[in-house]
Design a protein around this motif. Structure first.
Motif, mmCIF file in Angstrom:
data_model
loop_
_atom_site.group_PDB
_atom_site.id
_atom_site.type_symbol
_atom_site.label_atom_id
_atom_site.label_comp_id
_atom_site.label_asym_id
_atom_site.label_seq_id
_atom_site.Cartn_x
_atom_site.Cartn_y
_atom_site.Cartn_z
ATOM 1 N N VAL A 95 -36.583 39.992 21.973
ATOM 2 C CA VAL A 95 -37.903 39.432 21.276
ATOM 3 C C VAL A 95 -37.298 37.455 21.342
ATOM 4 O O VAL A 95 -38.251 36.726 22.330
ATOM 5 C CB VAL A 95 -37.277 39.353 19.596
ATOM 6 C CG1 VAL A 95 -38.229 38.529 18.834
ATOM 7 C CG2 VAL A 95 -37.661 41.286 18.919
ATOM 8 N N ALA A 96 -36.168 37.374 21.852
ATOM 9 C CA ALA A 96 -36.439 35.967 22.424
ATOM 10 C C ALA A 96 -37.443 35.732 24.004
ATOM 11 O O ALA A 96 -36.972 34.972 24.127
ATOM 12 C CB ALA A 96 -34.679 35.567 22.249
ATOM 13 N N GLN A 97 -37.253 36.469 24.513
ATOM 14 C CA GLN A 97 -38.096 36.814 25.863
ATOM 15 C C GLN A 97 -39.208 36.086 25.386
ATOM 16 O O GLN A 97 -39.388 35.312 26.334
ATOM 17 C CB GLN A 97 -37.552 37.376 26.732
ATOM 18 C CG GLN A 97 -37.462 37.514 28.284
ATOM 19 C CD GLN A 97 -37.142 36.224 29.049
ATOM 20 O OE1 GLN A 97 -36.347 36.152 28.486
ATOM 21 N NE2 GLN A 97 -37.911 35.165 29.069
ATOM 22 N N LEU A 98 -40.016 37.661 24.632
ATOM 23 C CA LEU A 98 -41.117 37.158 24.148
ATOM 24 C C LEU A 98 -41.865 35.783 24.134
ATOM 25 O O LEU A 98 -42.001 35.234 24.282
ATOM 26 C CB LEU A 98 -41.042 38.552 23.483
ATOM 27 C CG LEU A 98 -42.631 38.492 23.106
ATOM 28 C CD1 LEU A 98 -43.854 38.953 24.631
ATOM 29 C CD2 LEU A 98 -42.971 39.786 21.531
ATOM 30 N N ILE A 99 -40.689 35.395 23.319
ATOM 31 C CA ILE A 99 -40.893 33.742 22.760
ATOM 32 C C ILE A 99 -40.699 32.355 23.504
ATOM 33 O O ILE A 99 -42.110 32.522 23.765
ATOM 34 C CB ILE A 99 -39.934 33.568 21.778
ATOM 35 C CG1 ILE A 99 -40.161 33.910 20.521
ATOM 36 C CG2 ILE A 99 -39.961 32.089 20.976
ATOM 37 C CD1 ILE A 99 -38.549 34.123 19.252
ATOM 38 N N LYS A 100 -40.082 33.010 24.327
ATOM 39 C CA LYS A 100 -40.524 32.446 25.690
ATOM 40 C C LYS A 100 -41.108 32.442 26.800
ATOM 41 O O LYS A 100 -42.234 31.352 27.364
ATOM 42 C CB LYS A 100 -39.135 33.025 26.350
ATOM 43 C CG LYS A 100 -38.069 31.949 25.883
ATOM 44 C CD LYS A 100 -36.272 32.203 26.880
ATOM 45 C CE LYS A 100 -35.006 32.462 25.771
ATOM 46 N NZ LYS A 100 -33.985 32.698 26.908
ATOM 47 N N ASP A 101 -41.329 33.653 27.089
ATOM 48 C CA ASP A 101 -42.798 34.371 27.972
ATOM 49 C C ASP A 101 -43.985 33.006 27.185
ATOM 50 O O ASP A 101 -45.050 33.161 28.075
ATOM 51 C CB ASP A 101 -42.521 35.173 28.019
ATOM 52 C CG ASP A 101 -41.758 36.039 28.964
ATOM 53 O OD1 ASP A 101 -40.769 35.240 29.187
ATOM 54 O OD2 ASP A 101 -41.446 37.344 29.154
ATOM 55 N N THR A 102 -44.370 33.471 25.883
ATOM 56 C CA THR A 102 -45.156 33.130 24.732
ATOM 57 C C THR A 102 -45.112 31.779 25.011
ATOM 58 O O THR A 102 -46.863 31.752 25.198
ATOM 59 C CB THR A 102 -45.332 33.816 23.575
ATOM 60 O OG1 THR A 102 -45.684 35.153 23.884
ATOM 61 C CG2 THR A 102 -46.461 33.795 23.139
ATOM 62 N N THR A 103 -44.448 30.862 25.712
ATOM 63 C CA THR A 103 -44.105 29.718 25.162
ATOM 64 C C THR A 103 -44.854 29.106 26.179
ATOM 65 O O THR A 103 -45.637 28.083 26.449
ATOM 66 C CB THR A 103 -42.980 29.437 25.079
ATOM 67 O OG1 THR A 103 -42.829 29.471 23.169
ATOM 68 C CG2 THR A 103 -43.057 27.528 24.976
ATOM 69 N N VAL A 104 -44.456 29.463 27.411
ATOM 70 C CA VAL A 104 -44.931 29.182 28.609
ATOM 71 C C VAL A 104 -46.434 29.282 28.649
ATOM 72 O O VAL A 104 -46.905 28.708 29.580
ATOM 73 C CB VAL A 104 -44.564 29.686 29.477
ATOM 74 C CG1 VAL A 104 -44.436 29.589 31.326
ATOM 75 C CG2 VAL A 104 -42.736 29.242 30.188
ATOM 76 N N GLN A 105 -46.316 30.829 28.554
ATOM 77 C CA GLN A 105 -48.126 30.906 28.394
ATOM 78 C C GLN A 105 -49.200 30.373 27.220
ATOM 79 O O GLN A 105 -49.824 29.605 28.270
ATOM 80 C CB GLN A 105 -48.311 32.407 27.703
ATOM 81 C CG GLN A 105 -48.426 33.310 28.801
ATOM 82 C CD GLN A 105 -48.133 34.318 28.218
ATOM 83 O OE1 GLN A 105 -48.334 35.223 26.807
ATOM 84 N NE2 GLN A 105 -47.267 35.635 28.926
ATOM 85 N N PHE A 106 -48.418 29.484 26.424
ATOM 86 C CA PHE A 106 -49.465 27.980 25.852
ATOM 87 C C PHE A 106 -49.757 27.055 26.666
ATOM 88 O O PHE A 106 -50.471 26.943 26.382
ATOM 89 C CB PHE A 106 -48.201 28.287 24.526
ATOM 90 C CG PHE A 106 -48.787 26.869 22.874
ATOM 91 C CD1 PHE A 106 -50.788 27.774 22.221
ATOM 92 C CD2 PHE A 106 -48.918 26.186 23.839
ATOM 93 C CE1 PHE A 106 -51.342 26.985 21.850
ATOM 94 C CE2 PHE A 106 -49.298 25.116 22.700
ATOM 95 C CZ PHE A 106 -50.861 25.544 21.637
ATOM 96 N N PHE A 107 -48.545 26.742 26.998
ATOM 97 C CA PHE A 107 -48.193 25.561 27.183
ATOM 98 C C PHE A 107 -48.575 25.222 28.687
ATOM 99 O O PHE A 107 -49.234 24.091 29.297
ATOM 100 C CB PHE A 107 -47.017 24.566 27.357
ATOM 101 C CG PHE A 107 -46.454 24.233 25.668
ATOM 102 C CD1 PHE A 107 -47.129 23.333 25.355
ATOM 103 C CD2 PHE A 107 -45.373 24.845 25.105
ATOM 104 C CE1 PHE A 107 -46.565 22.921 24.190
ATOM 105 C CE2 PHE A 107 -45.507 25.372 24.080
ATOM 106 C CZ PHE A 107 -45.970 23.404 23.314
ATOM 107 N N SER A 108 -49.653 26.549 29.036
ATOM 108 C CA SER A 108 -50.164 26.375 30.113
ATOM 109 C C SER A 108 -51.651 26.289 30.324
ATOM 110 O O SER A 108 -52.570 26.772 31.278
ATOM 111 C CB SER A 108 -49.878 27.978 31.094
ATOM 112 O OG SER A 108 -48.021 28.188 32.056
ATOM 113 N N LEU A 109 -52.103 26.716 29.096
ATOM 114 C CA LEU A 109 -53.499 26.988 28.764
ATOM 115 C C LEU A 109 -54.060 25.308 28.472
ATOM 116 O O LEU A 109 -53.262 24.476 29.041
ATOM 117 C CB LEU A 109 -53.968 26.892 26.874
ATOM 118 C CG LEU A 109 -53.093 29.388 26.811
ATOM 119 C CD1 LEU A 109 -53.313 28.783 24.914
ATOM 120 C CD2 LEU A 109 -53.972 29.937 27.584
#
Length: 158
Positions: A95-109
């Motif tokens: 879950v922690a890794q999913l949060i990190k990955d999703t954060t990177v995806q969001f700020f790359s938008l």
């Protein structure tokens, strides 16, 4: 007691102009972001110095026998470091890794997509995407784009 949102200055939207100011090879930085005097006076950690990141144990915070001591460690970390590592929090590593990955995806938008969840102009709160910074010494600003989400545990009916 002062509430964090009272200390925070937030702009409801990051504009294309503001974003482009800090993108690519731009060297023209607005005066309001330059902290030359503060940087020169700041304490710099030398290569031969080592500091250990403060660690706070959630299990000890919740244990009545160790809560007071761990709470003091938490307070010290917040006052003197501004951050800490939390252990034994119960959040699954996946879950922690999913949060990190999703954060990177969001700020790359693209900016226009991120601005869809910008802090609403009529809002007095801080939740959403935008500039989230607190004014430090003087009128200098910190450049940052941020996403603040206020979350609560899911309440289940019993």
């Amino acid at each position: 007691m002062e509430v964090a949102s009272e200390k925070m200055v937030n702009r409801d939207e990051i504009t294309d102009a503001a974003q482009s100011m800090f993108a690519g090879d731009s060297t023209d930085i607005p005066e309001s972001y330059i902290r030359t005097d503060e940087v020169l006076a700041a304490e710099v950690v030398g290569e031969d110095e080592a500091y250990e990141l403060p660690v706070v144990d959630m299990a000890k915070l919740l244990d009545p026998d160790s809560s007071a001591m761990e709470t003091e460690k938490l307070g010290h970390a917040c006052r003197h470091w501004g951050f800490f590592q939390l252990t034994n929090h119960g959040v699954d590593e996946a879950v922690a890794q999913l949060i990190k990955d999703t954060t990177v995806q969001f700020f790359s938008l693209p900016l226009d997509v991120k601005n869809r969840v910008a802090v609403p102009e009529e809002s007095a709160g801080i939740e959403g995407y935008g500039h989230h910074y607190s004014r430090g010494r003087g009128d200098k600003l910190d450049w940052a784009e941020g996403l603040i989400l206020i979350t609560q545990l899911v309440q289940t009916g019993t």
